[in-house]
Design an enzyme around this catalytic site. Sequence first.
Site, PDB file in Angstrom:
ATOM      1  N   TYR A 131      37.687  25.880  49.273  1.00  0.00           N
ATOM      2  CA  TYR A 131      37.631  27.315  49.567  1.00  0.00           C
ATOM      3  C   TYR A 131      36.686  27.530  50.746  1.00  0.00           C
ATOM      4  O   TYR A 131      35.478  27.561  50.602  1.00  0.00           O
ATOM      5  CB  TYR A 131      37.148  28.109  48.360  1.00  0.00           C
ATOM      6  CG  TYR A 131      38.036  28.014  47.141  1.00  0.00           C
ATOM      7  CD1 TYR A 131      39.327  27.520  47.219  1.00  0.00           C
ATOM      8  CD2 TYR A 131      37.571  28.422  45.888  1.00  0.00           C
ATOM      9  CE1 TYR A 131      40.133  27.433  46.096  1.00  0.00           C
ATOM     10  CE2 TYR A 131      38.368  28.344  44.760  1.00  0.00           C
ATOM     11  CZ  TYR A 131      39.638  27.845  44.869  1.00  0.00           C
ATOM     12  OH  TYR A 131      40.436  27.742  43.747  1.00  0.00           O
TER      13      TYR A 131
ATOM     14  N   PRO B 207      45.931  34.994  38.098  1.00  0.00           N
ATOM     15  CA  PRO B 207      46.250  35.672  36.836  1.00  0.00           C
ATOM     16  C   PRO B 207      46.626  37.137  36.988  1.00  0.00           C
ATOM     17  O   PRO B 207      47.296  37.691  36.120  1.00  0.00           O
ATOM     18  CB  PRO B 207      44.954  35.537  36.034  1.00  0.00           C
ATOM     19  CG  PRO B 207      43.886  35.500  37.080  1.00  0.00           C
ATOM     20  CD  PRO B 207      44.486  34.712  38.214  1.00  0.00           C
TER      21      PRO B 207
ATOM     22  N   LEU C 284      55.356  42.817  38.834  1.00  0.00           N
ATOM     23  CA  LEU C 284      56.288  43.342  37.842  1.00  0.00           C
ATOM     24  C   LEU C 284      57.162  44.413  38.505  1.00  0.00           C
ATOM     25  O   LEU C 284      56.839  45.592  38.508  1.00  0.00           O
ATOM     26  CB  LEU C 284      55.539  43.933  36.644  1.00  0.00           C
ATOM     27  CG  LEU C 284      54.955  42.928  35.658  1.00  0.00           C
ATOM     28  CD1 LEU C 284      54.248  43.646  34.522  1.00  0.00           C
ATOM     29  CD2 LEU C 284      56.054  42.038  35.084  1.00  0.00           C
TER      30      LEU C 284
END
Length: 302
Positions: A71, A217, A224
């Site tokens: 990272y 997550p 959706l």
Amino acid sequence: MAEISAEAESGEFLSEFWIGGDLPVRRLGYGTMRLVGEGAWGEPEDAAAAKQVLRRAVKLGVNLIDTADAYGPEIAERLIAEALHPYPAGLVIATKGGITRQGPAKTEYVGRAGYLIQCVEMSLRRLKLERIELYQLHRIDPRTPLEESLGALKRMQEQGKIRHIGLSEVTPEQIEEAQKIVPIVTVQNRYSIADRRHEETLKWCEGRGIGFLPWYPMAGGKLLKADHPAASVTAQMAERHGLSVAQIALAWLLHRSAVMLPIPGTSKVAHLEENVKAGGTRITGREWLALENAITGTSRSI
């Protein structure tokens, strides 16, 4: 050292999971990839703000911070030390090695023993630690025998530089192969309400008490689409509880499995606080069942 405080509501967030049976963490952690530049490349736009997020996470009661040497590269680990060292008692910093980064979102897997040993040593130096509590092989390198990669980490564990070892983006078969070399206590795979490709791996981990860290997550709250079978139910739950769809998606992960350890990332304090609030949400079993039925297309009842 000062103890970690917890300002969040009690609930799923404050429930504990014991990594490896001896390392307690609160189940809602924090992932640091978004603290650095786009594509996990380069310095953050505002280093002071990035450090503020880290300090606020600890203040809110988060005691599992997930990072990686890739990272930045190296930048996230450096920011953690600059913001939080000397570390409060009970803070677990989990890091990863085994990926090199050539630019924004450009990576290559490297599992050679010499390289991984260097990764561990350099992470220890950047994080100002004598031992890394959870060190995860970022990816299995198909060009390097697993015995070589995990053998190197096992040697570092035997030297007291690593406490526990985990894997990332693996199948049950790969975990079983790894377990023949060294105990594996966590798995970090991509997983969300909208992306359940690793359902089999989650169930495998559940049956063995292995911690499951779902990366990306919060994608469920963003992906959706209207035609997703759970979209309508999720939106209704969010409105009923005064939460966003993303918060419902995070709360669902915590409810989904007792071994689930979500590590949502953000570079904003306000977003961090929203995530922690989702961890304290009180949602009934009947509501969760309705959502699960919508996801799976079943009609189970309670």
